[in-house]
Enzyme design. Sequence first.
Site, PDB file in Angstrom:
ATOM      1  N   GLY A   1      49.564  29.836 -19.754  1.00  0.00           N
ATOM      2  CA  GLY A   1      50.003  28.766 -19.233  1.00  0.00           C
ATOM      3  C   GLY A   1      49.733  28.592 -17.551  1.00  0.00           C
ATOM      4  CB  ALA A   2      47.301  30.004 -15.388  1.00  0.00           C
ATOM      5  CB  ALA A   3      47.142  24.633 -15.265  1.00  0.00           C
TER       6      ALA A   3
ATOM      7  CB  ILE B   1      56.841  28.921 -15.044  1.00  0.00           C
ATOM      8  CG1 ILE B   1      58.134  28.046 -15.449  1.00  0.00           C
ATOM      9  CG2 ILE B   1      57.210  30.330 -14.400  1.00  0.00           C
ATOM     10  CD1 ILE B   1      58.513  28.656 -16.787  1.00  0.00           C
ATOM     11  CB  SER B   2      51.741  29.314 -14.006  1.00  0.00           C
ATOM     12  OG  SER B   2      51.862  30.076 -15.170  1.00  0.00           O
TER      13      SER B   2
ATOM     14  NE  ARG C   1      66.663  23.751 -23.384  1.00  0.00           N
ATOM     15  CZ  ARG C   1      67.915  24.175 -23.260  1.00  0.00           C
ATOM     16  NH1 ARG C   1      68.454  23.671 -24.174  1.00  0.00           N
ATOM     17  NH2 ARG C   1      68.467  24.757 -22.511  1.00  0.00           N
TER      18      ARG C   1
ATOM     19  CG  ASP D   1      69.728  33.811 -19.728  1.00  0.00           C
ATOM     20  OD1 ASP D   1      69.933  32.443 -19.816  1.00  0.00           O
ATOM     21  OD2 ASP D   1      68.534  34.304 -20.171  1.00  0.00           O
TER      22      ASP D   1
ATOM     23  CG  HIS E   1      66.443  32.547 -22.550  1.00  0.00           C
ATOM     24  ND1 HIS E   1      67.383  32.578 -21.523  1.00  0.00           N
ATOM     25  CD2 HIS E   1      65.622  31.431 -22.528  1.00  0.00           C
ATOM     26  CE1 HIS E   1      66.796  31.497 -20.951  1.00  0.00           C
ATOM     27  NE2 HIS E   1      65.774  30.838 -21.570  1.00  0.00           N
TER      28      HIS E   1
HETATM   29  P1  NAD Z   1      54.506  23.294 -18.354  1.00  0.00           P
HETATM   30  O1  NAD Z   1      54.587  22.666 -19.591  1.00  0.00           O
HETATM   31  O2  NAD Z   1      54.947  22.885 -16.976  1.00  0.00           O
HETATM   32  O3  NAD Z   1      53.393  24.362 -18.587  1.00  0.00           O
HETATM   33  C1  NAD Z   1      53.108  25.207 -19.724  1.00  0.00           C
HETATM   34  C2  NAD Z   1      51.705  25.410 -19.679  1.00  0.00           C
HETATM   35  O4  NAD Z   1      51.262  26.112 -20.802  1.00  0.00           O
HETATM   36  C3  NAD Z   1      50.883  24.029 -19.856  1.00  0.00           C
HETATM   37  O5  NAD Z   1      50.016  23.938 -18.535  1.00  0.00           O
HETATM   38  C4  NAD Z   1      49.929  23.968 -21.017  1.00  0.00           C
HETATM   39  O6  NAD Z   1      48.863  23.605 -21.011  1.00  0.00           O
HETATM   40  C5  NAD Z   1      50.067  25.815 -21.183  1.00  0.00           C
HETATM   41  N1  NAD Z   1      49.792  26.117 -22.653  1.00  0.00           N
HETATM   42  C6  NAD Z   1      50.219  25.458 -23.798  1.00  0.00           C
HETATM   43  N2  NAD Z   1      49.744  26.110 -24.741  1.00  0.00           N
HETATM   44  C7  NAD Z   1      49.249  27.274 -24.320  1.00  0.00           C
HETATM   45  C8  NAD Z   1      48.230  28.199 -25.075  1.00  0.00           C
HETATM   46  N3  NAD Z   1      48.124  28.194 -26.357  1.00  0.00           N
HETATM   47  N4  NAD Z   1      47.596  29.069 -24.301  1.00  0.00           N
HETATM   48  C9  NAD Z   1      47.708  29.024 -23.009  1.00  0.00           C
HETATM   49  N5  NAD Z   1      48.541  28.270 -22.196  1.00  0.00           N
HETATM   50  C10 NAD Z   1      49.017  27.128 -23.086  1.00  0.00           C
HETATM   51  O7  NAD Z   1      55.988  24.286 -18.772  1.00  0.00           O
HETATM   52  P2  NAD Z   1      56.695  25.375 -17.805  1.00  0.00           P
HETATM   53  O8  NAD Z   1      58.067  24.553 -17.198  1.00  0.00           O
HETATM   54  O9  NAD Z   1      55.637  26.158 -16.917  1.00  0.00           O
HETATM   55  O10 NAD Z   1      57.414  26.142 -19.023  1.00  0.00           O
HETATM   56  C11 NAD Z   1      56.705  27.131 -19.841  1.00  0.00           C
HETATM   57  C12 NAD Z   1      57.791  27.601 -21.063  1.00  0.00           C
HETATM   58  O11 NAD Z   1      58.490  28.468 -20.283  1.00  0.00           O
HETATM   59  C13 NAD Z   1      58.521  26.624 -21.780  1.00  0.00           C
HETATM   60  O12 NAD Z   1      58.511  27.045 -22.995  1.00  0.00           O
HETATM   61  C14 NAD Z   1      59.543  26.850 -21.171  1.00  0.00           C
HETATM   62  O13 NAD Z   1      60.755  26.341 -22.068  1.00  0.00           O
HETATM   63  C15 NAD Z   1      60.029  28.195 -20.932  1.00  0.00           C
HETATM   64  N6  NAD Z   1      61.046  28.733 -19.994  1.00  0.00           N
HETATM   65  C16 NAD Z   1      61.513  29.954 -20.199  1.00  0.00           C
HETATM   66  C17 NAD Z   1      62.540  30.513 -19.333  1.00  0.00           C
HETATM   67  C18 NAD Z   1      63.184  31.994 -19.642  1.00  0.00           C
HETATM   68  O14 NAD Z   1      64.038  32.019 -18.852  1.00  0.00           O
HETATM   69  N7  NAD Z   1      62.889  32.631 -20.721  1.00  0.00           N
HETATM   70  C19 NAD Z   1      62.793  29.828 -18.365  1.00  0.00           C
HETATM   71  C20 NAD Z   1      62.230  28.470 -17.807  1.00  0.00           C
HETATM   72  C21 NAD Z   1      61.253  28.196 -18.937  1.00  0.00           C
HETATM   73  C1  LMR Z   2      66.052  27.886 -18.774  1.00  0.00           C
HETATM   74  O1  LMR Z   2      67.073  28.857 -19.208  1.00  0.00           O
HETATM   75  O2  LMR Z   2      66.086  27.109 -17.801  1.00  0.00           O
HETATM   76  C2  LMR Z   2      64.611  27.681 -19.479  1.00  0.00           C
HETATM   77  O3  LMR Z   2      64.774  28.346 -20.845  1.00  0.00           O
HETATM   78  C3  LMR Z   2      64.391  26.314 -19.757  1.00  0.00           C
HETATM   79  C4  LMR Z   2      65.391  25.768 -20.729  1.00  0.00           C
HETATM   80  O4  LMR Z   2      64.789  25.120 -21.860  1.00  0.00           O
HETATM   81  O5  LMR Z   2      66.527  25.559 -20.574  1.00  0.00           O
END
Ligand code: NAD
Ligand code: LMR
Length: 326
Positions: A11-13, A16-17, A92, A159, A187
């Site tokens: 998800g490097a683009a 979060i990345s 989400r 968290d 989570h």
């Molecule tokens: P985003 O949509 O900005 O980026 C996700 C990226 O993943 C996109 O660029 C997309 O093209 C890429 N992607 C999709 N499928 C892929 C695959 N099969 N292989 C490689 N890349 C792929 O989303 P984000 O805001 O960066 O969030 C990413 C994830 O992290 C979400 O599921 C979000 O809910 C989760 N998240 C988790 C936590 C945590 O505390 N665990 C916190 C924040 C976000």
């Molecule tokens: C968070 O805790 O901020 C992430 O898991 C993103 C979300 O869907 O709440």
Amino acid sequence: MKAPVRVAVTGAAGQISYSLLFRIAAGEMLGKDQPVILQMLEITPALEALKGVAMELDDCAFPLLAGMVCSDDPNVAFKDADYALLVGARPRGPGMERKDLLEANAAIFSVQGKALNDHASRDVKVLVVGNPANTNALIAQRNAPDLDPRNFTAMMRLDHNRAMSQLAEKTGKSINDVKQVIIWGNHSATQYPDVHNTSVAGTNAMELIEQDWYENDFIPTVQQRGAAIIKARGASSAASAANAAIFHMRDWALGSADGDYVTMGVYSDGSYGIEEGLIYGFPCVCKNGDWSIVPGIELNDFSKAKMAATETELKEERDGVKHLLP
Ligand code: NAD
Ligand code: LMR
């Protein structure tokens, strides 16, 4: 200078990345003496955007950035990876729970688990960030039968940091005074932020706060913080998520602070009665590149009930993706 290590980021683009990659390349995750090769994975339509991110990484002239790989093939991105941060997944939107993402995201983690199994270093340290993180980590782990299940972790550190920050603010103390916070379980909105063993400037946290505030304000605030960010920002947390990923991996690789715990979603060995094999948030300490669950924490009935509720949710999520668990 040390030999470079390979850090895969999926998800490097994505958003979060866009925080994460630059901090890894600056040495904030593995140390200022550790060169890194970034192996970045995206889906094919996002490769052009990824190219832009790679150009910006180039333009930072990071002394520790020893190479970059951009690919839409997990077999390439995970080749010989020493660290893998699985961020790529759908986030989400308002009104959704994280487990509503299972259908959209689960398949990603079975494919990536297999690719890690076949191509990564045997000691690869895997952190799953993409939601629902614990169950996605379980899927990846179960699809990588040749790797030690302990190599797979899920991100609970955001968290944990949220709980520390809320408690510091309430008690009027510094974040540096808050020690031994725990987030048990998933989570998700069932996570259990436990401060019964937490100290704030040397005093037990429960002596500093009211039970009513703890149950009816603190716990729901931490549980619902992700949704509150989505409501306020119109997008899910990104910089704070990247920061938590950096802290999680840094502590796992370089060791956690003496006298403190860190919460990690890890493979349950049955500690505290939690079903073996679930990826559950436990208090951990990290030393010599390994984590262990802190033993012997006393639990009251309130804590036991909350820990059981979040365990039940994790079992339900697991049962919902049985077809992806070999
Ligand atoms: P985003 O949509 O900005 O980026 C996700 C990226 O993943 C996109 O660029 C997309 O093209 C890429 N992607 C999709 N499928 C892929 C695959 N099969 N292989 C490689 N890349 C792929 O989303 P984000 O805001 O960066 O969030 C990413 C994830 O992290 C979400 O599921 C979000 O809910 C989760 N998240 C988790 C936590 C945590 O505390 N665990 C916190 C924040 C976000
Ligand atoms: C968070 O805790 O901020 C992430 O898991 C993103 C979300 O869907 O709440």
